[in-house]
Enzyme design. Structure first.
Site, PDB file in Angstrom:
ATOM      1  N   ASP A  91       4.770  -4.811  -3.906  1.00 29.37           N
ATOM      2  CA  ASP A  91       3.432  -5.153  -4.392  1.00 29.37           C
ATOM      3  C   ASP A  91       2.934  -4.186  -5.463  1.00 29.37           C
ATOM      4  O   ASP A  91       1.824  -3.651  -5.361  1.00 29.37           O
ATOM      5  CB  ASP A  91       2.431  -5.204  -3.227  1.00 29.37           C
ATOM      6  CG  ASP A  91       2.899  -6.069  -2.076  1.00 29.37           C
ATOM      7  OD1 ASP A  91       3.563  -7.077  -2.346  1.00 29.37           O
ATOM      8  OD2 ASP A  91       2.616  -5.731  -0.914  1.00 29.37           O
ATOM      9  N   GLU A 139      -1.317 -16.127  -4.169  1.00 29.73           N
ATOM     10  CA  GLU A 139      -1.773 -14.794  -3.781  1.00 29.73           C
ATOM     11  C   GLU A 139      -1.525 -13.815  -4.919  1.00 29.73           C
ATOM     12  O   GLU A 139      -1.110 -14.195  -6.006  1.00 29.73           O
ATOM     13  CB  GLU A 139      -1.039 -14.337  -2.512  1.00 29.73           C
ATOM     14  CG  GLU A 139       0.464 -14.340  -2.649  1.00 29.73           C
ATOM     15  CD  GLU A 139       1.191 -14.142  -1.328  1.00 29.73           C
ATOM     16  OE1 GLU A 139       0.521 -13.992  -0.291  1.00 29.73           O
ATOM     17  OE2 GLU A 139       2.430 -14.139  -1.345  1.00 29.73           O
TER      18      GLU A 139
END
Length: 517
Positions: A35, A192
């Site tokens: 991430d 997302e």
């Protein structure tokens, strides 16, 4: 072999100081660093990653060339910043930060999915820290929060879903109700990891979709204002490796950054599955780099893991990596991570100078409150060793994916044991007598032996002990697939480290040696 002579021989022979050699296709931050979020200030780049159930949280890196990164510290490195209760499950905790620089400060917003957590904002003038105490943002729902500012200072927070709300990041106060702005590609699951940018005349909304598994991808839309309306790119997804034989899979959760020369780049997560069908990845989701060009107002993503020699600036390797740690009393390096917390009464380098002291709370590696401190496995092949003194307790060296998936070699009195935990099965694989006193334990991760076939695992883990005459005895060779995400599930990767299962266990040094090259 005496303790003093053992330490001296390792200081002379085993201190590994080397630069990481970047090769085409390599991650730029290898190992469990998912991430990624990146920003640039002048000629310097800064990057932050998820950390899940480990403390300290959110590693922060610096680079001058986007290829070689040095960890500066961790944004959440104090108990008052990061609370992970004992019941926090593996792959719980800290999800998906966004790192930005605005108005002379670094801003980091992140989600703590643990009980009592929520979305939090911390700031710093120096990315190496200290970072502020967290400001809660209770009006921000969900995960994967992003911050973006308009020219007049209005700040927008966009979250997975994809929903958006205006926010004052200094106080965490939100204005209005979060509203949906774009749901991504029709039929694609899990929109997302949103990131919002003003580039030229448009606002661009970059998202991940398809899930963080093999279907992962990156899509983008643009609109006239931060809240849209958004027009999707006709070439979406602009990046995915689904359905290909590319060695890097699960590509997604990306962030864009512009270099000082005007060039554009994307950092993203990916995995390197190995072995037969279905392919197993063991290092977790790693950070990769890809070049970006613009065609007709849309980004076009180049090869993931470009040849570093083709970058439009000279590489700046920075300081060499030191893979051996002799545990200075001043504390642990920022790359060391512990499970959920690190109170001094359970983990300290100050109690016996030159040693790491771990004091058990009770239980074993199978328990959520085990005292474990380790470092991410960052190479497909590697060797880890440590000198452990179990005179006052029981503990050792482990390669851990989670409570239900780990291998360990454990010392207690005059015996060492190899323990394997796979799902609901826990077994002592081997036992071996040793003289009383400190003992060197080791594990090695290597390619599986031939012949290879469709059911060959990604690697093997060998665990053993150094004998009094200096030879090394391998006690067990275990299949690495059982310490992979495809078997265990979750979002993390392997961590190699030391633990205390009972009493007080002390470690004189830890050595990690890459074998990939």
């Amino acid at each position: 072999m005496s303790h003093q002579s053992n330490r001296g021989s390792h200081d002379d022979a085993e201190v590994s100081l080397r630069h990481r050699t970047a090769r085409p296709g390599d991650p730029v931050i290898p190992g469990f660093h998912p991430d990624p979020s990146v920003c640039r200030v002048g000629d310097d780049y800064y990057l932050a990653c998820s950390s899940f159930e480990y403390f300290p949280g959110v590693p922060v890196f610096h680079s001058r060339d986007l290829v070689h990164w040095t960890q500066l510290g961790n944004a959440l490195d104090r108990p008052e910043q990061l609370r992970l209760p004992a019941g926090t499950p593996s792959s719980g905790g800290i999800y998906a930060p966004t790192l930005r620089h605005h108005d002379g400060r670094f801003w980091l917003i992140v989600t703590n999915v643990s009980e009592g957590g929520g979305n939090l904002i911390v700031t710093a003038t120096d990315p190496a820290g200290p970072w502020s105490d967290p400001v809660p943002a209770p009006g921000v729902p969900g995960i994967d929060p992003d911050l973006a500012w308009e020219e007049d200072g209005t700040c927008w927070c966009t979250v997975a879903g994809v929903a958006q709300v205006r926010i004052d990041p200094s106080t965490g106060r939100t204005y209005g109700t979060p509203h949906g702005v774009w749901s991504g590609t029709p039929g694609a699951k899990a929109p997302e990891a949103p990131h919002l940018y003003r580039i030229g005349d448009h606002w661009y909304l970059l998202i991940a979709e398809g899930g963080t598994e093999r279907g992962h991808g990156v899509s983008i839309a643009r609109g006239p204002a931060p809240g849209g309306p958004f027009e999707p790119c006709p070439a979406n997804p602009i990046l995915t490796h689904r359905g290909t034989d590319h060695p890097v899979q699960n590509t997604g959760h990306a962030d864009l950054v512009q270099g000082p020369d005007g060039s554009w780049w994307m950092v993203l997560l990916g995995v390197r599955p190995r072995g037969g069908t279905p392919g197993w990845h063991v290092l977790g989701r790693e950070t990769f780099l890809a070049p970006v060009t613009w065609v007709d107002g849309w980004p076009v993503v180049g090869e993931v893991g470009p040849d570093p020699a083709t970058l439009p600036w000279p590489l700046s390797p920075g300081p060499a990596e030191e893979h051996r740690d002799d545990f200075e009393p001043s504390g642990l390096r920022p790359s060391w991570i512990s499970l959920r917390d690190r109170p001094a009464e359970h983990c300290t380098t100050a109690e016996r100078p030159g040693w790491l002291t771990l004091r058990a709370r009770g239980g074993s590696l199978d328990e959520p409150d085990v005292v474990f401190t380790g470092r991410r496995q960052q190479h497909l092949s590697c060797r880890a060793r440590t000198l452990v003194d179990p005179a006052e307790g029981r503990g050792g060296l482990a390669v851990r994916l989670d409570e239900r998936h780990h291998y360990a070699i454990e010392a207690s009195g005059t015996e060492v044991r190899v323990i394997a935990r796979v799902g609901s099965l826990r077994t002592v694989v081997a036992a071996h007598p040793v003289p009383a006193g400190p003992v060197v334990l080791g594990l090695t991760v290597t390619d599986p032996p031939p012949p290879h076939g469709p059911v060959t695992g990604p690697d093997v883990v060998s665990l053993g002990v150094e004998e009094p005459d200096g030879t090394f005895t391998v006690l067990a060779v275990l299949d690495g697939r059982y310490l992979s995400t495809e078997v265990a599930g979750g979002f993390s990767g392997r961590v190699l480290g030391m633990y205390a299962a009972a009493g007080t266990v002390r470690f004189d040094w830890f050595d990690y040696e890459p074998l990939d090259h």
